[in-house]
Design an enzyme around this catalytic site. Structure first.
Site, PDB file in Angstrom:
ATOM      1  N   LYS A 292      66.593   9.646  58.983  1.00 35.96           N
ATOM      2  CA  LYS A 292      65.494   9.004  58.254  1.00 35.96           C
ATOM      3  C   LYS A 292      64.765   7.959  59.095  1.00 35.96           C
ATOM      4  O   LYS A 292      63.593   7.675  58.844  1.00 35.96           O
ATOM      5  CB  LYS A 292      66.055   8.270  57.026  1.00 35.96           C
TER       6      LYS A 292
ATOM      7  N   ARG B 221      76.243  19.024  48.117  1.00 37.54           N
ATOM      8  CA  ARG B 221      77.625  18.920  47.637  1.00 37.54           C
ATOM      9  C   ARG B 221      77.867  19.940  46.527  1.00 37.54           C
ATOM     10  O   ARG B 221      78.136  19.581  45.376  1.00 37.54           O
ATOM     11  CB  ARG B 221      77.911  17.507  47.106  1.00 37.54           C
TER      12      ARG B 221
ATOM     13  N   ASP C   3      65.035   2.024  50.452  1.00 44.26           N
ATOM     14  CA  ASP C   3      64.597   3.265  49.805  1.00 44.26           C
ATOM     15  C   ASP C   3      65.569   3.605  48.685  1.00 44.26           C
ATOM     16  O   ASP C   3      66.775   3.636  48.903  1.00 44.26           O
ATOM     17  CB  ASP C   3      64.533   4.405  50.826  1.00 44.26           C
TER      18      ASP C   3
ATOM     19  N   THR D 140      58.683   6.247  58.874  1.00 43.26           N
ATOM     20  CA  THR D 140      58.309   6.246  57.465  1.00 43.26           C
ATOM     21  C   THR D 140      56.829   5.895  57.418  1.00 43.26           C
ATOM     22  O   THR D 140      56.433   4.864  57.964  1.00 43.26           O
ATOM     23  CB  THR D 140      59.109   5.186  56.676  1.00 43.26           C
TER      24      THR D 140
ATOM     25  N   ASP E 247      58.687   9.454  53.289  1.00 45.99           N
ATOM     26  CA  ASP E 247      59.979   9.203  53.931  1.00 45.99           C
ATOM     27  C   ASP E 247      60.381  10.472  54.687  1.00 45.99           C
ATOM     28  O   ASP E 247      61.146  11.293  54.197  1.00 45.99           O
ATOM     29  CB  ASP E 247      61.014   8.839  52.854  1.00 45.99           C
TER      30      ASP E 247
ATOM     31  N   GLU F 271      56.835   9.788  47.990  1.00 49.67           N
ATOM     32  CA  GLU F 271      57.369   8.615  47.309  1.00 49.67           C
ATOM     33  C   GLU F 271      56.262   7.595  47.036  1.00 49.67           C
ATOM     34  O   GLU F 271      55.188   7.642  47.631  1.00 49.67           O
ATOM     35  CB  GLU F 271      58.452   7.930  48.170  1.00 49.67           C
TER      36      GLU F 271
ATOM     37  N   GLU G  20      63.959  20.689  48.388  1.00 49.70           N
ATOM     38  CA  GLU G  20      64.111  21.210  47.028  1.00 49.70           C
ATOM     39  C   GLU G  20      63.266  22.463  46.806  1.00 49.70           C
ATOM     40  O   GLU G  20      63.742  23.458  46.253  1.00 49.70           O
ATOM     41  CB  GLU G  20      63.712  20.132  46.020  1.00 49.70           C
TER      42      GLU G  20
ATOM     43  N   TYR H 224      66.449   6.120  45.036  1.00 48.48           N
ATOM     44  CA  TYR H 224      66.822   7.518  44.796  1.00 48.48           C
ATOM     45  C   TYR H 224      66.695   7.722  43.294  1.00 48.48           C
ATOM     46  O   TYR H 224      67.623   8.137  42.629  1.00 48.48           O
ATOM     47  CB  TYR H 224      68.280   7.638  45.263  1.00 48.48           C
TER      48      TYR H 224
ATOM     49  N   HIS I  64      65.471  14.901  41.505  1.00 50.26           N
ATOM     50  CA  HIS I  64      65.683  14.945  42.953  1.00 50.26           C
ATOM     51  C   HIS I  64      67.158  14.750  43.283  1.00 50.26           C
ATOM     52  O   HIS I  64      67.731  15.494  44.078  1.00 50.26           O
ATOM     53  CB  HIS I  64      64.840  13.869  43.649  1.00 50.26           C
TER      54      HIS I  64
ATOM     55  N   GLN J 273      70.575  14.640  58.859  1.00 50.68           N
ATOM     56  CA  GLN J 273      71.051  13.926  57.664  1.00 50.68           C
ATOM     57  C   GLN J 273      72.347  14.532  57.118  1.00 50.68           C
ATOM     58  O   GLN J 273      73.304  13.821  56.800  1.00 50.68           O
ATOM     59  CB  GLN J 273      69.955  13.975  56.590  1.00 50.68           C
TER      60      GLN J 273
ATOM     61  N   GLU K  98      59.187  13.442  52.195  1.00 49.32           N
ATOM     62  CA  GLU K  98      59.574  13.030  50.841  1.00 49.32           C
ATOM     63  C   GLU K  98      58.383  12.282  50.259  1.00 49.32           C
ATOM     64  O   GLU K  98      57.942  11.273  50.818  1.00 49.32           O
ATOM     65  CB  GLU K  98      60.833  12.151  50.848  1.00 49.32           C
TER      66      GLU K  98
ATOM     67  N   ARG L  18      66.643  17.033  57.745  1.00 49.65           N
ATOM     68  CA  ARG L  18      67.750  17.414  56.848  1.00 49.65           C
ATOM     69  C   ARG L  18      68.996  17.842  57.586  1.00 49.65           C
ATOM     70  O   ARG L  18      70.118  17.655  57.084  1.00 49.65           O
ATOM     71  CB  ARG L  18      67.293  18.555  55.924  1.00 49.65           C
TER      72      ARG L  18
ATOM     73  N   THR M 296      62.306  10.123  46.488  1.00 49.63           N
ATOM     74  CA  THR M 296      61.478  11.311  46.283  1.00 49.63           C
ATOM     75  C   THR M 296      61.149  11.496  44.814  1.00 49.63           C
ATOM     76  O   THR M 296      62.025  11.441  43.955  1.00 49.63           O
ATOM     77  CB  THR M 296      62.231  12.559  46.784  1.00 49.63           C
TER      78      THR M 296
END
Ligand code: MN
Length: 402
Positions: free
Chosen positions: A242, A131, A115, A246, A222, A190, A349, A117, A122, A229, A188, A226, A335
């Site tokens: 995750k 972060r 997967d 899927t 996906d 995708e 998000e 990114y 995203h 994660q 997610e 959270r 995503t």
């Protein structure tokens, strides 16, 4: 959210011809294509007409068909187009059944699953949420398509129920991680790419060879916990948040069917290293229009053309160290999110980690998914001559933890 303007054409019109694997009652699974709301059994059609590759259709996955290689993929698609274009109407009629009368199976025996990114929006949003004291994008982000190896054994077909995962969450002031069902279960939105041609160990696959290796496209959810994660992902990345499931669509749209949807990437700065560079034709983007529904209510309309990295660059990057591809490998885009709030491809998000719940049309609100929720991803693209190409939908219902 209001429904986007209706695209031209009817769903699964005759020239999309996505491949799937279906089963009728207790019969043997067979490879089929979808035309509107019926499925054409290619094993039966090939047997009736004495097709030289009849054996690859009487199978429980697309892997044997894909293993024939890209020249055969094109020949077989031409043959299928010729059948539905009318010169074999009697065979098509005799070998077709209603979609409602078959069970759709996982179309591919999935090899390795990666997967990526690849949406800048995203990645920046996730950076700000997870972060907040660091730059939104990590320093490597614009130099390589970031990815991780996922769990291929838990890739499931659309319609499979999703059991809410349990796990550890970040501790509070007592320092003890709480354990229990995830309270931040998310989707997610995708796009997944099915690898149909293998490569040799030690031999990188250049961006220019992507079309010879990518057999087709699926929609992919996906599922992501959270809370699990956020506590586990430093320093080695996603793991149990995750790997529980899927979902992919039952229908695989051949890459060839999406030729009219190829588009330029939004632009890359800085210029990527030579192994990630190529002509615009090599570094194709795809203009795919996606939709996310929760319990039938439209909640997002992501646009795949917003993706920063091309699928060809993802493939080149994941093999540049000499790692080989196998028939049936699956890699996903990450995503799909854009700048517009309506184009965000995850609740993480849209609700900013649950802080700003969304309201569904029925008046209920969601920070994250609740038991019983059904998430459905849909997609389409413009085809040749005003036609449209419909991507296989992928749907899953959340069940209570066990
Ligand atoms: Mn993902």
């Amino acid at each position: 959210m209001t429904q986007p303007p209706s695209p031209p054409g009817s769903p699964y019109e005759a020239h999309t011809l996505p491949y799937g694997v279906c089963q009728r009652g207790a019969g043997e699974p067979t490879v089929c294509v979808r035309i509107d709301d019926s499925v054409l059994d290619l094993a039966a059609a090939a047997a009736a007409l004495g097709h030289p590759h009849a054996g690859v259709f009487a199978q429980a996955s697309l892997n044997p068909l894909m293993a024939l290689g890209p020249t055969a993929w094109r020949e077989i698609r031409r043959w299928v187009v010729s059948l539905v274009d009318g010169d074999r109407a009697e065979v098509v009629e005799r070998c077709s059944v209603d979609l409602a009368d078959v069970t759709m199976l996982l179309p591919v025996e999935v090899g390795d699953y990666v997967d990526f990114y690849a949406s800048e929006w995203h990645a920046a949003n996730v950076g700000k949420i997870f972060r907040p004291d660091s730059p939104a994008l990590p320093p490597n982000w614009k130099h390589l398509p970031i990815g991780y190896h996922g769990r291929s054994g838990t890739v499931v077909v659309s319609g499979t129920d999703i059991v809410r995962p349990q796990g550890q969450r970040r501790p509070g002031s007592d320092g003890v991680p709480p354990f229990g069902p995830s309270t931040k279960l998310d989707f997610e939105c995708e796009v997944g790419f099915i690898v149909g041609q293998a490569s040799e160990l030690g031999q990188p696959v250049p961006v220019s060879a992507a079309r010879e290796h990518i057999f087709g496209v699926v929609l992919l959810n996906d599922w992501s916990a959270r809370d699990i994660q956020a506590w586990e992902y430093v320093p080695l990345g996603p793991f149990l948040g995750k790997s529980f499931a899927t979902s992919i669509s039952a229908w695989v749209v051949p890459l060839e069917a999406l030729a009219a949807a190829e588009t330029a990437l939004p632009g890359q700065d800085p210029e990527p290293l030579p192994y990630l560079s190529g002509s615009n034709g090599d570094l194709f983007g795809l203009d795919l229009h996606l939709q996310v529904e929760i319990n039938g209510h439209l909640v997002a309309v992501p646009e795949f053309r917003d993706m920063y990295w091309s699928p060809a660059q993802m493939l080149a990057h994941m093999t540049v160290n000499g790692a080989s591809l196998r028939v049936g490998d699956l890699f996903a885009s990450g995503t799909v999110s854009g700048k517009d709030p309506q184009t965000l491809g995850s609740l993480l998000e849209t609700t900013w980690n649950g802080d700003r719940p969304i309201e569904l049309v029925d008046g209920s609100t969601r920070g994250f998914l609740e038991d019983g929720d059904v998430v459905t991803l849909r997609g389409w693209a413009a085809g040749h001559n005003e036609s449209r190409v419909t991507l296989g939908e992928v749907s899953g219902r959340i069940l209570d933890h066990r």
